[in-house]
Design a protein around this motif. Structure first.
Motif, PDB file in Angstrom:
ATOM      1  N   GLY A  90      52.097  41.916  48.840  1.00 27.16           N
ATOM      2  CA  GLY A  90      51.004  42.105  48.423  1.00 27.16           C
ATOM      3  C   GLY A  90      50.520  41.057  47.305  1.00 27.16           C
ATOM      4  O   GLY A  90      49.325  40.720  46.591  1.00 27.16           O
ATOM      5  N   GLY A  91      51.311  39.658  47.340  1.00 31.63           N
ATOM      6  CA  GLY A  91      50.784  38.757  46.449  1.00 31.63           C
ATOM      7  C   GLY A  91      51.897  38.269  45.473  1.00 31.63           C
ATOM      8  O   GLY A  91      51.986  36.919  45.562  1.00 31.63           O
ATOM      9  N   ALA A  92      52.475  38.867  45.201  1.00 31.26           N
ATOM     10  CA  ALA A  92      53.277  38.474  43.877  1.00 31.26           C
ATOM     11  C   ALA A  92      54.823  38.001  44.566  1.00 31.26           C
ATOM     12  O   ALA A  92      55.485  37.375  43.846  1.00 31.26           O
TER      13      ALA A  92
ATOM     14  N   PHE B 132      57.680  39.534  44.868  1.00 28.72           N
ATOM     15  CA  PHE B 132      58.881  40.098  44.183  1.00 28.72           C
ATOM     16  C   PHE B 132      59.975  40.789  45.280  1.00 28.72           C
ATOM     17  O   PHE B 132      59.463  41.335  46.199  1.00 28.72           O
TER      18      PHE B 132
ATOM     19  N   LYS C 204      63.387  45.472  43.759  1.00 29.45           N
ATOM     20  CA  LYS C 204      62.582  46.670  43.204  1.00 29.45           C
ATOM     21  C   LYS C 204      62.962  48.291  43.453  1.00 29.45           C
ATOM     22  O   LYS C 204      63.094  49.056  42.568  1.00 29.45           O
TER      23      LYS C 204
ATOM     24  N   PHE D 231      66.098  48.785  41.159  1.00 29.65           N
ATOM     25  CA  PHE D 231      65.493  49.185  39.681  1.00 29.65           C
ATOM     26  C   PHE D 231      65.006  50.688  39.806  1.00 29.65           C
ATOM     27  O   PHE D 231      65.372  51.402  38.875  1.00 29.65           O
TER      28      PHE D 231
ATOM     29  N   SER E 155      42.137  44.088  48.326  1.00 30.50           N
ATOM     30  CA  SER E 155      40.570  43.811  48.045  1.00 30.50           C
ATOM     31  C   SER E 155      40.454  42.238  47.424  1.00 30.50           C
ATOM     32  O   SER E 155      39.482  41.974  47.017  1.00 30.50           O
ATOM     33  N   GLU E 156      41.541  41.757  47.739  1.00 34.44           N
ATOM     34  CA  GLU E 156      41.456  40.142  47.062  1.00 34.44           C
ATOM     35  C   GLU E 156      40.618  39.377  47.863  1.00 34.44           C
ATOM     36  O   GLU E 156      40.505  39.596  49.178  1.00 34.44           O
TER      37      GLU E 156
ATOM     38  N   TYR F 196      38.152  47.191  42.724  1.00 37.13           N
ATOM     39  CA  TYR F 196      39.335  46.158  42.787  1.00 37.13           C
ATOM     40  C   TYR F 196      40.449  46.361  41.897  1.00 37.13           C
ATOM     41  O   TYR F 196      41.496  46.261  42.156  1.00 37.13           O
TER      42      TYR F 196
ATOM     43  N   GLU G 165      48.846  47.649  40.335  1.00 34.27           N
ATOM     44  CA  GLU G 165      49.775  48.850  40.419  1.00 34.27           C
ATOM     45  C   GLU G 165      49.754  50.075  39.364  1.00 34.27           C
ATOM     46  O   GLU G 165      49.697  51.130  39.971  1.00 34.27           O
TER      47      GLU G 165
ATOM     48  N   ARG H   8      52.736  46.661  30.736  1.00 37.44           N
ATOM     49  CA  ARG H   8      54.122  46.507  31.392  1.00 37.44           C
ATOM     50  C   ARG H   8      55.108  45.618  30.823  1.00 37.44           C
ATOM     51  O   ARG H   8      54.377  44.467  30.262  1.00 37.44           O
TER      52      ARG H   8
ATOM     53  N   TYR I 236      57.977  48.882  33.723  1.00 34.20           N
ATOM     54  CA  TYR I 236      57.216  48.693  35.289  1.00 34.20           C
ATOM     55  C   TYR I 236      57.422  50.220  36.075  1.00 34.20           C
ATOM     56  O   TYR I 236      58.464  51.123  35.538  1.00 34.20           O
TER      57      TYR I 236
ATOM     58  N   THR J  63      49.029  36.403  48.840  1.00 34.68           N
ATOM     59  CA  THR J  63      48.749  37.183  50.071  1.00 34.68           C
ATOM     60  C   THR J  63      48.536  36.224  51.525  1.00 34.68           C
ATOM     61  O   THR J  63      48.830  36.679  52.620  1.00 34.68           O
TER      62      THR J  63
HETATM   63  P1  NAD Z   1      54.200  40.753  39.100  1.00 35.21           P
HETATM   64  O1  NAD Z   1      54.842  39.644  39.659  1.00 35.21           O
HETATM   65  O2  NAD Z   1      53.972  40.981  37.647  1.00 35.21           O
HETATM   66  O3  NAD Z   1      54.836  41.957  39.888  1.00 35.21           O
HETATM   67  C1  NAD Z   1      55.153  42.270  41.053  1.00 35.21           C
HETATM   68  C2  NAD Z   1      55.801  43.458  41.394  1.00 35.21           C
HETATM   69  O4  NAD Z   1      57.118  43.274  40.961  1.00 35.21           O
HETATM   70  C3  NAD Z   1      55.316  44.623  40.750  1.00 35.21           C
HETATM   71  O5  NAD Z   1      55.281  45.856  41.599  1.00 35.21           O
HETATM   72  C4  NAD Z   1      56.038  44.997  39.499  1.00 35.21           C
HETATM   73  O6  NAD Z   1      56.065  46.062  39.342  1.00 35.21           O
HETATM   74  C5  NAD Z   1      57.735  44.523  40.050  1.00 35.21           C
HETATM   75  N1  NAD Z   1      58.304  43.987  39.085  1.00 35.21           N
HETATM   76  C6  NAD Z   1      58.131  42.687  38.275  1.00 35.21           C
HETATM   77  N2  NAD Z   1      59.005  42.363  37.390  1.00 35.21           N
HETATM   78  C7  NAD Z   1      59.912  43.407  37.708  1.00 35.21           C
HETATM   79  C8  NAD Z   1      60.981  43.958  36.657  1.00 35.21           C
HETATM   80  N3  NAD Z   1      61.602  43.239  35.531  1.00 35.21           N
HETATM   81  N4  NAD Z   1      61.461  45.367  36.947  1.00 35.21           N
HETATM   82  C9  NAD Z   1      61.332  46.128  38.044  1.00 35.21           C
HETATM   83  N5  NAD Z   1      59.908  45.841  38.776  1.00 35.21           N
HETATM   84  C10 NAD Z   1      59.355  44.496  38.510  1.00 35.21           C
HETATM   85  O7  NAD Z   1      52.704  40.931  39.927  1.00 35.21           O
HETATM   86  P2  NAD Z   1      51.514  41.938  39.944  1.00 35.21           P
HETATM   87  O8  NAD Z   1      50.494  41.779  38.674  1.00 35.21           O
HETATM   88  O9  NAD Z   1      51.877  43.434  40.296  1.00 35.21           O
HETATM   89  O10 NAD Z   1      50.476  41.491  41.165  1.00 35.21           O
HETATM   90  C11 NAD Z   1      49.942  40.294  41.185  1.00 35.21           C
HETATM   91  C12 NAD Z   1      49.787  39.987  42.488  1.00 35.21           C
HETATM   92  O11 NAD Z   1      48.750  40.669  43.161  1.00 35.21           O
HETATM   93  C13 NAD Z   1      48.981  38.434  42.638  1.00 35.21           C
HETATM   94  O12 NAD Z   1      50.000  37.444  43.315  1.00 35.21           O
HETATM   95  C14 NAD Z   1      47.738  38.720  43.389  1.00 35.21           C
HETATM   96  O13 NAD Z   1      47.675  37.643  44.281  1.00 35.21           O
HETATM   97  C15 NAD Z   1      48.056  39.849  44.026  1.00 35.21           C
HETATM   98  N6  NAD Z   1      46.957  40.955  44.407  1.00 35.21           N
HETATM   99  C16 NAD Z   1      46.716  41.062  45.779  1.00 35.21           C
HETATM  100  C17 NAD Z   1      45.808  41.952  46.129  1.00 35.21           C
HETATM  101  C18 NAD Z   1      45.354  42.166  47.736  1.00 35.21           C
HETATM  102  O14 NAD Z   1      44.610  42.642  47.834  1.00 35.21           O
HETATM  103  N7  NAD Z   1      46.444  42.216  48.284  1.00 35.21           N
HETATM  104  C19 NAD Z   1      44.694  42.163  45.265  1.00 35.21           C
HETATM  105  C20 NAD Z   1      44.939  41.870  44.032  1.00 35.21           C
HETATM  106  C21 NAD Z   1      45.968  41.069  43.565  1.00 35.21           C
END
Ligand code: NAD
Ligand code: SF4
Length: 425
Positions: A68-70, A72, A77, A80, A97-98, A181, A186, A203, A206, A318
């Protein structure tokens, strides 16, 4: 099926034939075709050969990272969530929606059973009884296609009570977003699913700990979940697909000034330059000026040799690639991005609500040749302070493109300050 709107023509190409194996043509693969091409055999294997714990270990060992972008680690996950008592929920984030991102829609619209199969296996691994797909409101065809695919899967015993004669029961419901958006974030998504206004939660905790209705919830992206049948099918061989630590297929939506805009499937050792070449190169044989990577930032031509992986020096995110050529104005593109973030900020945090507005206003001044160096200093100040004082990913990433342009394209900024942009006139 008759009600499903016409699907848009999107070019799709793959050097791997994994996620996009059945998605090359612009039509929806029904359950019969899905089964005859090996579909649902990973689910049968999962239920017959593996315990839920075996599946979680397989996903952990695959090192699959969230698409999804991050990025992780998916297995982490899931682990957890399993540390918390049931009921547990599985939520598929299909609120894609990015800016410039249109990869998940290809799976949803063309090969929906791949996603459903991934979700059913994930539900089994997580001990979940219910799964939700939160799909963006602007994907009306995808919504109807998923509803239809769920019905097909239920009719054949892949979904519902006692799946394939086992004691595992699992159901999936589709929920349509309403065009915000922020509901792709999440926790805002979970609020919206609960019927509340889509505002992000703080958060931690989480969602894996406290998610939907306060229960442990795994939120995974469409592409992430679609990798699960591939992992179950290939097991340890999955780690032969792609570079070390970044295994598995990845989808890259490529748009802008390329000969063949579309969705490309490749391993993550592909470089940004190679990806642009895969998309036919820059339109008309021109030079790349910049690549806008969705919300992630902006790259220059001399950065095109970076790998499209999640390493600190990789492209990450992404995989969204919007190509600008030598005749495009970087400030013009930036205006589109800042307008988007200003419009989509949910308004909960003042620095994000006001800061995204101010960013856009200053860039408008810059475009008109009316900005001063003091305005640029203020833009830099905003770029540091919006993310530092916001609570969610939108605020964290809203200034990325602005700070990258200020740092990497100073000559373009200077030309606009002097009212002498070669392209804008
Ligand atoms: P994040 O790095 O904070 O978290 C990523 C995932 O890991 C989440 O599901 C979060 O719950 C989980 N996570 C992180 N640390 C954790 C922990 N300690 N314990 C349990 N779970 C944990 O990123 P985010 O804020 O969720 O997402 C940001 C990303 O989303 C950006 O990289 C952005 O590019 C992307 N994004 C994508 C779209 C799209 O259309 N695909 C749209 C907007 C943003
Ligand atoms: Fe809303 Fe922006 Fe705050 Fe996120 S950072 S909660 S989008 S105001």
């Amino acid at each position: 099926r008759d009600k499903i709107p016409h699907l848009p023509e999107i070019h799709v190409e793959s050097s791997l034939n994994l996620l996009l194996r059945r998605a090359k043509e612009n039509r929806t693969v029904d359950i019969e075709e899905y089964e005859t091409t090996g579909g649902y055999s990973a689910l049968k294997k999962a239920l017959n050969k593996f315990s839920p714990e075996d599946i979680v270990v397989l996903v952990e060992e695959s090192t699959l990272r969230g698409r999804g972008g991050a990025g992780f680690p998916t297995g982490r996950k899931w682990r957890f969530a399993l540390m918390n008592p049931p009921p547990r929920y599985l939520v598929c984030n299909a609120d894609e929606s990015e800016p410039g991102t249109f990869k998940d829609r290809i799976i949803i619209e063309r090969d929906p059973h791949l996603l459903l199969e991934g979700m059913i296996i994930a539900g089994y691994a997580l001990g979940a009884k219910e799964g939700y797909i939160y799909i963006r409101g602007e994907y009306p065809a995808g919504y109807l296609i998923l509803e239809n695919a769920i019905k097909e899967a239920k009719d054949r015993g892949y979904l519902g009570k006692n799946i394939l004669g086992t004691d595992f029961s699992f159901d999936i419901k589709v929920y349509r977003g309403a065009g915000a958006y922020i509901c792709g974030e999440e926790t805002a998504l979970l609020e919206s699913l609960e019927g509340k206004r889509g505002h992000p939660r703080l958060r931690p905790p989480y969602p894996a700990q406290s998610g939907l209705y306060g229960k442990p919830t795994v939120v995974n992206n469409v592409e992430t979940l679609s990798n699960i049948p591939i992992i179950v099918t290939y097991e340890a061989y999955f780690m032969n697909i792609g570079p070390s630590g970044f295994y598995g297929p990845k989808l890259f939506p490529v748009s802008g000034k390329v000969e063949k805009p579309g969705v490309y499937e490749a391993t993550m050792d592909i470089t940004l330059r190679e990806l642009i070449e895969m998309a036919g190169g820059v339109k008309g044989g021109k030079q790349v000026k910049a690549v806008f990577a969705g919300a992630l930032g902006v790259y220059r031509e001399d950065e095109l040799d970076m790998p499209m992986d999640y390493s600190p020096k990789g492209f990450g995110g992404t995989g969204t690639t919007i190509v600008l050529d030598e005749d495009d104005c970087v400030i013009d593109a930036l205006l589109v991005v800042t307008q988007f973030f200003h419009h989509e900020s949910c308004g909960k945090c003042t620095p994000c609500r006001i800061g995204t507005y101010e960013q856009h206003q200053i860039l408008k001044k810059l475009k008109e040749g009316k900005a001063t160096h003091k305005d640029i200093d203020y833009l830099r100040h905003l770029s540091q302070n919006i993310p530092a004082n916001s609570i969610c990913g939108l605020g964290f990433s809203a200034p990325n493109a602005v700070s990258d342009v200020l740092r990497k394209f100073p000559e373009e900024v200077e030309a606009h300050l002097k009212g002498k942009c070669r392209i804008c006139g």
